[in-house]
Scaffold this motif. Structure first.
Motif, mmCIF file in Angstrom:
data_model
loop_
_atom_site.group_PDB
_atom_site.id
_atom_site.type_symbol
_atom_site.label_atom_id
_atom_site.label_comp_id
_atom_site.label_asym_id
_atom_site.label_seq_id
_atom_site.Cartn_x
_atom_site.Cartn_y
_atom_site.Cartn_z
ATOM 1 N N LYS A 69 -46.810 -0.027 -5.219
ATOM 2 C CA LYS A 69 -45.411 0.080 -4.907
ATOM 3 C C LYS A 69 -45.103 -0.728 -6.635
ATOM 4 N N GLY A 70 -43.312 -0.633 -6.403
ATOM 5 C CA GLY A 70 -42.888 -0.890 -7.713
ATOM 6 C C GLY A 70 -42.866 -1.823 -8.372
ATOM 7 N N ALA A 71 -43.072 -3.085 -7.381
ATOM 8 C CA ALA A 71 -43.408 -4.308 -8.105
ATOM 9 C C ALA A 71 -45.380 -4.749 -8.993
ATOM 10 N N ASP A 72 -45.528 -3.417 -8.408
ATOM 11 C CA ASP A 72 -47.346 -3.549 -8.786
ATOM 12 C C ASP A 72 -47.240 -3.237 -10.225
ATOM 13 N N PHE A 73 -45.647 -2.486 -10.401
ATOM 14 C CA PHE A 73 -45.824 -2.094 -12.524
ATOM 15 C C PHE A 73 -45.363 -3.153 -13.290
ATOM 16 N N VAL A 74 -45.779 -3.417 -14.105
ATOM 17 C CA VAL A 74 -45.009 -4.112 -15.310
ATOM 18 C C VAL A 74 -44.678 -3.510 -16.437
ATOM 19 N N PRO A 75 -43.649 -3.143 -17.502
ATOM 20 C CA PRO A 75 -43.531 -2.388 -18.062
ATOM 21 C C PRO A 75 -43.948 -3.258 -19.627
ATOM 22 N N SER A 76 -45.352 -2.177 -20.445
ATOM 23 C CA SER A 76 -45.770 -2.879 -21.441
ATOM 24 C C SER A 76 -45.098 -3.422 -22.264
ATOM 25 N N GLU A 77 -43.498 -3.777 -22.849
ATOM 26 C CA GLU A 77 -43.234 -5.099 -22.910
ATOM 27 C C GLU A 77 -43.790 -6.257 -23.138
ATOM 28 N N GLN A 78 -43.172 -5.986 -21.220
ATOM 29 C CA GLN A 78 -43.496 -7.113 -21.006
ATOM 30 C C GLN A 78 -44.223 -8.223 -20.958
ATOM 31 N N ALA A 79 -45.910 -7.189 -20.715
ATOM 32 C CA ALA A 79 -47.326 -7.667 -20.685
ATOM 33 C C ALA A 79 -47.264 -7.760 -22.271
ATOM 34 N N MET A 80 -46.881 -6.644 -22.926
ATOM 35 C CA MET A 80 -47.444 -7.204 -24.852
ATOM 36 C C MET A 80 -47.215 -9.374 -24.622
ATOM 37 N N GLN A 81 -45.499 -9.759 -24.547
ATOM 38 C CA GLN A 81 -44.928 -10.182 -24.656
ATOM 39 C C GLN A 81 -45.608 -11.613 -23.919
ATOM 40 N N GLU A 82 -46.556 -11.121 -22.550
ATOM 41 C CA GLU A 82 -46.596 -11.951 -21.840
ATOM 42 C C GLU A 82 -48.147 -12.430 -22.717
ATOM 43 N N LEU A 83 -48.719 -11.934 -23.155
ATOM 44 C CA LEU A 83 -50.094 -11.453 -23.968
ATOM 45 C C LEU A 83 -49.950 -12.055 -25.131
ATOM 46 N N GLY A 84 -49.317 -12.253 -25.226
ATOM 47 C CA GLY A 84 -48.588 -12.630 -26.947
ATOM 48 C C GLY A 84 -49.229 -11.666 -28.071
ATOM 49 N N ILE A 85 -48.784 -10.169 -27.753
ATOM 50 C CA ILE A 85 -49.490 -9.303 -28.489
ATOM 51 C C ILE A 85 -47.810 -8.389 -29.487
ATOM 52 N N SER A 86 -47.911 -8.025 -30.606
ATOM 53 C CA SER A 86 -47.319 -7.072 -31.198
ATOM 54 C C SER A 86 -47.430 -6.090 -31.608
ATOM 55 N N GLU A 87 -46.560 -5.258 -31.615
ATOM 56 C CA GLU A 87 -46.350 -3.777 -32.186
ATOM 57 C C GLU A 87 -47.593 -3.749 -33.592
ATOM 58 N N ALA A 88 -47.304 -4.680 -33.945
ATOM 59 C CA ALA A 88 -47.722 -4.043 -35.383
ATOM 60 C C ALA A 88 -49.313 -4.433 -34.643
ATOM 61 N N GLU A 89 -49.816 -4.627 -34.169
ATOM 62 C CA GLU A 89 -51.120 -5.656 -33.485
ATOM 63 C C GLU A 89 -51.754 -4.171 -33.285
ATOM 64 N N LEU A 90 -51.473 -3.836 -32.118
ATOM 65 C CA LEU A 90 -51.872 -2.916 -31.620
ATOM 66 C C LEU A 90 -51.653 -1.719 -32.332
ATOM 67 N N LYS A 91 -50.683 -1.265 -33.538
ATOM 68 C CA LYS A 91 -51.436 -0.671 -34.989
ATOM 69 C C LYS A 91 -52.398 -0.800 -35.768
ATOM 70 N N GLU A 92 -53.054 -2.174 -35.439
ATOM 71 C CA GLU A 92 -53.796 -1.909 -36.688
ATOM 72 C C GLU A 92 -55.562 -1.874 -35.424
ATOM 73 N N VAL A 93 -55.028 -1.852 -34.500
ATOM 74 C CA VAL A 93 -56.364 -1.813 -33.874
ATOM 75 C C VAL A 93 -57.040 -0.162 -33.705
ATOM 76 N N GLU A 94 -58.175 -0.339 -34.098
ATOM 77 C CA GLU A 94 -59.241 1.307 -33.850
ATOM 78 C C GLU A 94 -59.367 1.209 -32.617
ATOM 79 N N VAL A 95 -58.995 2.051 -31.857
ATOM 80 C CA VAL A 95 -59.520 2.843 -30.408
ATOM 81 C C VAL A 95 -60.176 4.044 -30.645
ATOM 82 N N GLU A 96 -61.742 3.720 -29.995
ATOM 83 C CA GLU A 96 -62.882 4.893 -30.209
ATOM 84 C C GLU A 96 -62.598 5.330 -28.426
ATOM 85 N N LEU A 97 -62.490 7.051 -28.097
ATOM 86 C CA LEU A 97 -62.713 7.432 -26.147
ATOM 87 C C LEU A 97 -63.998 8.060 -26.287
ATOM 88 N N GLU A 98 -64.669 8.032 -24.769
ATOM 89 C CA GLU A 98 -65.327 8.942 -25.013
ATOM 90 C C GLU A 98 -65.321 9.791 -24.238
#
Length: 109
Positions: free
Chosen positions: A80-109
Motif C-alpha cells: 500500500k502507499g503507506a508501506d513506502f518511505v521517501p529516501s530522504e526520510q529513511a536517510m534522515q531516520e538512519l542518520g545517513i547523509s548524501e555525502a556519506e553515500l557518495k563515499e561508499v563503493e558498491v559492487e553488484l553481482e
C-alpha cells in the motif's frame, strides 16, 4: 519435433545402478565431472541424480533467487502507499547523509 541433441544428451545422462555394482564408480564420477550430472536408474526407474558440486551450488543459488523473486513480487502486489518511505526520510531516520553515500563503493553481482 524433439531436438536429436536433446534426446542423445538425455539418453547419455542415464546410468544403470548395475554399473556401480560392476566397480565403475570412478568412471561414472568422471562422466559426471564432464557432463555436470547423471541420472541413476534402478529397475529402469530414476532413483537419484548425481551432480558436480558446481552444478549443485548453481541449482541452490537459482532456487534461492527464485524464492526471493516470488517474495518480492508478493510484497509489491500486497503493498500500500503507506508501506513506502521517501529516501530522504529513511536517510534522515538512519542518520545517513548524501555525502556519506557518495563515499561508499558498491559492487553488484
Amino acid at each position: 519435433m524433439l531436438n536429436p541433441n536433446f534426446i542423445s544428451g538425455a539418453i547419455n545422462s542415464l546410468v544403470p545402478i548395475s554399473r556401480f555394482n560392476k566397480g565403475e564408480a570412478n568412471k561414472i564420477f568422471e562422466e559426471v565431472r564432464e557432463s555436470g550430472f547423471k541420472i541413476v536408474l534402478k529397475n529402469n526407474i530414476p532413483t537419484c541424480v548425481l551432480l558436480t558440486p558446481e552444478a549443485y551450488e548453481q541449482m541452490l543459488e537459482t532456487m534461492e533467487n527464485y524464492r526471493l523473486l516470488v517474495e518480492a513480487e508478493n510484497r509489491l502486489e500486497n503493498a500500500k502507499g503507506a508501506d513506502f518511505v521517501p529516501s530522504e526520510q529513511a536517510m534522515q531516520e538512519l542518520g545517513i547523509s548524501e555525502a556519506e553515500l557518495k563515499e561508499v563503493e558498491v559492487e553488484l553481482e
